[in-house]
Design a protein around this motif. Structure first.
Motif, short mmCIF file in Angstrom:
data_model
loop_
_atom_site.label_atom_id
_atom_site.label_comp_id
_atom_site.label_asym_id
_atom_site.label_seq_id
_atom_site.Cartn_x
_atom_site.Cartn_y
_atom_site.Cartn_z
N TYR A 186 0.66 -1.06 -0.12
CA TYR A 186 0.04 0.00 0.10
C TYR A 186 0.89 1.34 0.13
O TYR A 186 2.11 1.30 0.29
N VAL A 187 0.15 2.54 -0.21
CA VAL A 187 1.06 3.53 -0.25
C VAL A 187 0.11 4.64 0.44
O VAL A 187 -1.03 4.68 0.47
N ALA A 188 1.01 5.12 1.65
CA ALA A 188 0.38 5.96 2.67
C ALA A 188 1.31 7.35 2.81
O ALA A 188 2.70 6.80 3.12
N ASP A 189 0.87 8.52 2.90
CA ASP A 189 1.79 9.65 3.23
C ASP A 189 3.19 9.64 2.25
O ASP A 189 4.20 9.99 2.87
N GLY A 190 2.85 8.94 1.24
CA GLY A 190 4.09 9.01 0.20
C GLY A 190 4.87 7.78 0.30
O GLY A 190 5.97 7.76 -0.33
N TYR A 191 4.79 7.06 1.31
CA TYR A 191 5.38 5.80 1.54
C TYR A 191 4.96 4.66 1.13
O TYR A 191 3.67 4.28 1.38
N ALA A 192 5.49 3.78 0.48
CA ALA A 192 4.95 2.58 0.10
C ALA A 192 5.46 1.32 1.20
O ALA A 192 6.53 1.54 1.68
N ALA A 193 4.63 0.52 1.54
CA ALA A 193 4.85 -0.44 2.53
C ALA A 193 4.30 -1.79 2.37
O ALA A 193 3.12 -1.67 1.76
N SER A 194 4.62 -2.75 3.05
CA SER A 194 3.97 -3.97 2.87
C SER A 194 2.94 -4.36 4.12
O SER A 194 3.41 -4.11 5.31
N ILE A 195 1.93 -4.85 4.10
CA ILE A 195 1.03 -5.07 5.03
C ILE A 195 1.60 -6.52 6.14
O ILE A 195 1.67 -7.33 5.47
N GLU A 196 1.92 -6.06 7.07
CA GLU A 196 2.22 -6.89 8.12
C GLU A 196 1.29 -7.00 9.35
O GLU A 196 1.49 -6.20 10.22
N THR A 234 10.28 4.11 -1.33
CA THR A 234 9.87 2.88 -1.88
C THR A 234 10.57 1.60 -1.67
O THR A 234 10.26 0.59 -2.40
N ASP A 235 11.13 1.64 -0.55
CA ASP A 235 11.75 0.18 -0.04
C ASP A 235 11.38 0.00 1.40
O ASP A 235 11.11 0.75 2.02
N PHE A 271 16.93 5.71 -6.95
CA PHE A 271 16.83 4.37 -6.20
C PHE A 271 15.43 4.12 -6.33
O PHE A 271 14.55 4.98 -5.62
N TYR A 272 14.90 2.94 -6.97
CA TYR A 272 13.61 2.62 -7.06
C TYR A 272 13.64 1.39 -5.91
O TYR A 272 14.30 0.35 -6.51
N GLY A 273 13.19 1.38 -5.15
CA GLY A 273 13.18 0.20 -4.18
C GLY A 273 12.15 -1.09 -4.47
O GLY A 273 11.71 -0.86 -5.45
N VAL A 274 12.38 -2.07 -3.50
CA VAL A 274 11.68 -3.35 -3.95
C VAL A 274 10.13 -3.22 -4.17
O VAL A 274 9.34 -3.75 -4.90
N TYR A 275 9.55 -2.06 -3.26
CA TYR A 275 7.96 -1.98 -3.22
C TYR A 275 7.58 -1.44 -4.84
O TYR A 275 6.67 -1.87 -5.01
N SER A 276 8.41 -0.71 -5.13
CA SER A 276 7.93 0.22 -6.34
C SER A 276 7.70 -0.94 -7.54
O SER A 276 6.96 -0.88 -8.47
N GLY A 277 8.92 -1.83 -7.44
CA GLY A 277 8.94 -3.06 -8.44
C GLY A 277 7.99 -4.14 -8.44
O GLY A 277 7.04 -4.39 -9.21
#
Length: 375
Positions: A98-108, A192-193, A230-236
């Motif tokens: 998901y993306v929130a506050d400009g940050y991409a993150a994984s649901i844990e 993004t990572d 740098f495009y991190g793992v979540y962006s890909g």
């Protein structure tokens, strides 16, 4: 009127047929890509067409994977799909990202108790086999993923982090736990990572040093830029259209003169590896990325003092900030080396290693999916 509708139907069919025809020709005649840099994985290749592969059904299943991976303009279509899911259908996440506050993150959101138990048992095995009879001061620190600071306030499921931390504190009574949550914030992570930014870790490193009774606290560093895209793992993984991160790093006279020996390659290098910036994962710039066993030598050390760090990838960017406190640091990644092999490479009974400080430094993401940690 009927004639006009018939003409429109014919034109639609022609355009559709032409589009599929062009895509099919492009699929058959383009040179297959070997890897997806965005997704950081190898792509399926065209399977061999043989009587045996057809008879067993291997060809068709292999061709299906190949056609999905090598589809023309695949990245463009992936981005369009993600944009539609987020913007048009108002979906909250894509593939758990998901993306929130400009940050991409994984649901844990759930604690994987079997995984936690596996990690605790693996660490206990290290302690029993190599550390129990030494004169070590043993510490542990858990790095929260960015969801700790991001998920709940944006309405996403969130894991019970306090309970998670408690599992490890109770399961590792031989270690003194260092709380890192107060020295970190959302801004300490890449947009993004999954990893944290090294330039934001000075106070975190000092917190570790204070708890480990080191008086070499410092903020006298130079902050330099290694990469601006740098495009991190979540962006890909989710095909996100996001502004890239910058990779910044912290340098000093001690860090720049430190030497890193890699037991796998049998080569000595530097703390930062600029060649990795153009590779598969630019974050590998820090300590050259995943490595089973490293030894960092600090020729500027004021005294002989040694540290052993058991770590995952979060350690790659933090460990350089601990170099000024030790004459040598042995860095172990239990994902890539069996514990019995470790004893063949390191003499834990030597005066140097028997009195070394020990730090277990792991992120919640790995600990909650710890199957790769070897026993």
């Amino acid at each position: 009127m009927i004639k006009k509708e018939k003409q429109q139907a014919i034109v639609t069919l022609l355009i559709t047929g032409l589009t599929f025809g062009i895509l099919c020709l492009a699929a058959w005649f383009h040179t297959p890509n070997q890897i997806s840099v965005c997704e950081r994985r190898r792509l399926a290749q065209l399977p061999a067409l043989t009587k045996d592969s057809v008879g067993k059904g291997n060809f068709m299943s292999g061709f299906e994977r190949y056609s999905q991976d090598q589809f023309p303009f695949r990245e463009t279509f992936r981005k369009l799909k993600t944009k539609a899911l987020f913007s048009l259908y108002q979906q909250k996440d894509v593939h758990g990202i998901y993306v929130a506050d400009g940050y991409a993150a994984s649901i844990e959101s759930e604690i994987n108790e079997a995984s936690v138990s596996h990690a605790v048992n693996a660490f206990e095995h290290v302690y029993t086999q190599y550390l129990k009879n030494g004169s070590h001061e043993i510490y542990a620190a858990i790095v929260p993923d960015k969801g700790y600071y991001l998920a709940a306030k944006n309405g996403y499921p969130v894991m019970d982090y306090d309970k998670f931390f408690k599992y490890f504190e109770n399961g590792m009574p031989y270690a003194k736990f260092i709380d890192l949550t107060q020295t970190l914030s959302l801004e300490a992570y890449y947009f993004t990572d999954s990893h944290w930014r090294q330039e934001a870790l000075i106070e975190t490193a000092n917190q570790i040093k204070r708890n480990m009774k080191n008086d070499t606290l410092s903020d006298d560093y130079d902050i330099c830029q290694a990469a601006d895209s740098f495009y991190g793992v979540y962006s890909g993984q989710a095909a996100l259209q996001v502004t890239p991160d910058k990779i910044m790093y912290i340098d000093s006279e001690i860090i720049s003169q430190a030497q890193v020996y890699n037991y796998e390659t049998k080569k000595t290098g530097t703390v930062y590896d600029k060649d990795k910036l153009t590779g598969y994962d630019p974050y590998d710039f820090f300590l050259s990325g995943p490595s089973a066993l490293l030894r960092i030598e600090n020729p500027k050390a004021a005294e002989k003092k040694n540290l052993i760090v058991f770590r995952d990838s979060y350690g790659s960017s933090l460990i350089p900030l601990l170099i000024d406190s030790y004459s040598s640091i042995v860095v172990v990644d239990l994902r890539y080396i069996a514990q019995k092999k470790l004893g063949e490479l390191i003499d834990f009974e030597s005066d140097e290693m028997a009195n070394a400080d020990v730090l277990f430094l792991y992120g919640t993401i790995l600990l909650n999916d710890s199957s790769t940690i070897k026993k």
